[in-house]
Design a protein around this motif. Structure first.
Motif, PDB file in Angstrom:
ATOM      1  N   UNK A  39     -34.761  18.260 -81.617  1.00 48.20           N
ATOM      2  CA  UNK A  39     -34.090  18.111 -82.899  1.00 48.20           C
ATOM      3  C   UNK A  39     -32.581  18.269 -82.749  1.00 48.20           C
ATOM      4  N   UNK A  40     -32.164  19.231 -81.936  1.00 50.07           N
ATOM      5  CA  UNK A  40     -30.734  19.424 -81.708  1.00 50.07           C
ATOM      6  C   UNK A  40     -30.115  18.193 -81.038  1.00 50.07           C
ATOM      7  N   UNK A  41     -30.858  17.593 -80.097  1.00 52.73           N
ATOM      8  CA  UNK A  41     -30.349  16.407 -79.425  1.00 52.73           C
ATOM      9  C   UNK A  41     -30.237  15.229 -80.393  1.00 52.73           C
ATOM     10  N   UNK A  42     -31.244  15.054 -81.259  1.00 54.30           N
ATOM     11  CA  UNK A  42     -31.174  13.987 -82.250  1.00 54.30           C
ATOM     12  C   UNK A  42     -30.022  14.192 -83.223  1.00 54.30           C
ATOM     13  N   UNK A  43     -29.810  15.466 -83.640  1.00 51.12           N
ATOM     14  CA  UNK A  43     -28.703  15.747 -84.548  1.00 51.12           C
ATOM     15  C   UNK A  43     -27.367  15.460 -83.865  1.00 51.12           C
ATOM     16  N   UNK A  44     -27.260  15.822 -82.555  1.00 49.69           N
ATOM     17  CA  UNK A  44     -26.014  15.569 -81.834  1.00 49.69           C
ATOM     18  C   UNK A  44     -25.754  14.075 -81.701  1.00 49.69           C
ATOM     19  N   UNK A  45     -26.808  13.307 -81.406  1.00 46.62           N
ATOM     20  CA  UNK A  45     -26.645  11.858 -81.292  1.00 46.62           C
ATOM     21  C   UNK A  45     -26.252  11.232 -82.621  1.00 46.62           C
ATOM     22  N   UNK A 101     -30.030  13.727 -93.773  1.00 39.96           N
ATOM     23  CA  UNK A 101     -30.408  13.168 -92.480  1.00 39.96           C
ATOM     24  C   UNK A 101     -29.222  12.751 -91.627  1.00 39.96           C
ATOM     25  N   UNK A 102     -28.054  12.575 -92.233  1.00 33.77           N
ATOM     26  CA  UNK A 102     -26.811  12.211 -91.549  1.00 33.77           C
ATOM     27  C   UNK A 102     -26.911  10.878 -90.801  1.00 33.77           C
TER      28      UNK A 102
END
Length: 328
Positions: A254-260, A281-282
């Motif tokens: 989830x952290x990786x998806x948020x960073x991307x 969802x950004x």
């Protein structure tokens, strides 16, 4: 593992006792030992009646009670205050013990065959020495009021002294299990050299064997029960560790998806995409107007995913209706 090691030891003792050679106390005993290797039977079972070789031991408290082993014991009984459980617990302590022995031998129960005899060596080293309690008396302690107060303060209340006399009487039927050797003209029963236990028991051989097998069976059951319990604990710990690992992996994903998503939004031309991104969802653009608060902060998919009753993610006011937003 500890219980299994105890079980293996008990099982080895039971197997060794089961494989012991039974020897009869008769006139053929000496001839059989002469033919045996080294004039010795490493582990033999012999049953007979106790007879003193020299003078017998007399009981100090019972008249006309004769024996070959005498054990006198003084044991202190008192109550000790447990500061953890706040209870009085019984406590026993041997303050004096003395054991007297005299040489004795095993002879056949029939008087006609009394010529055969086996000298018993080192009886106090026997793992099971059957002594009969011939005298037992408890001497209660006499306490004054001052003593009682002092005992409550110190946490110890003496109850009294127990005096006990145990004896191996002359004429007792005894089962001996040990090494049987022919030393010159004397047949001796002594502790075995293979590490097997030495027995001088008042039980017959079948009862003694059944007792040892039951003891081994008890430790086997304990080993199985605690083995299953240990496996269950390990399974629970591994399952908990696996679930914790899965949760950490999900969190990192989830952290990786948020960073991307942040990188995609920050790399948009003029930052317009970041400005118009859904605050939930950004990744999608804002497409809803929440009334009555008037905030434009979410896409339509995230609005549908809001829990009931639906509230604005910005001001937490209730959403009465939604107006679509069209960017041109």
């Amino acid at each position: 593992a500890l219980l299994y090691s105890v079980y293996r030891q008990k099982a080895r003792v039971a197997r060794g006792l089961q494989g012991a050679r039974k020897v009869r106390l008769d006139g053929d005993l000496r001839a059989g030992l002469l033919e045996a290797p080294g004039r010795c039977v490493p582990y033999a079972v012999i049953e007979g009646v106790v007879r003193s070789v020299k003078e017998t031991l007399s009981s100090q408290f019972v008249e006309s009670c004769k024996g070959v082993v005498q054990r006198l014991t003084l044991q202190e009984h008192k109550m000790v205050w447990n500061r953890t459980t706040h209870l009085w617990n019984d406590y026993e302590k041997i303050i004096h013990q003395r054991t007297n022995t005299t040489p004795f031998e095993l002879v056949p129960a029939q008087a006609a065959a009394a010529a055969a005899a086996v000298r018993v060596m080192k009886p106090l080293e026997a793992a099971e020495l059957s002594l009969e309690t011939v005298y037992e008396k408890f001497h209660p302690s006499v306490q004054s009021f001052t003593d009682v107060i002092g005992h409550y303060i110190s946490g110890e209340r003496p109850k009294g002294i127990q005096e006990t006399e145990q004896m191996l009487k002359v004429g007792t039927a005894l089962t001996g299990v040990g090494e049987l050797v022919l030393d010159n003209a004397t047949i001796k029963l002594q502790p075995p050299k293979q590490g097997m236990p030495y027995y001088l028991s008042s039980l017959d051989f079948d009862s003694l064997l059944q007792k040892q097998e039951s003891n081994a069976r008890f430790w086997k059951i304990l080993t199985v029960v605690f083995g299953f319990a240990t496996c269950a604990v390990f399974f629970f710990l591994l399952r908990k560790q696996y679930r914790h690992h899965r949760e950490r992996q999900h969190l990192r994903q989830m952290q990786e998806e948020f960073r991307q998503a942040q990188e995609r939004l920050s790399s948009a031309e003029g930052g317009e995409l970041l400005k118009n991104a859904c605050v939930v969802c950004l990744s999608s653009t804002k497409s809803c107007v929440f009334l009555e608060c008037g905030h434009v902060c979410s896409c339509h998919e995230c609005y549908q995913a809001l829990p009931e009753p639906k509230k604005c993610p910005i001001c937490r006011q209730s959403i009465t209706r939604v107006v679509p937003l069209y960017n041109s």
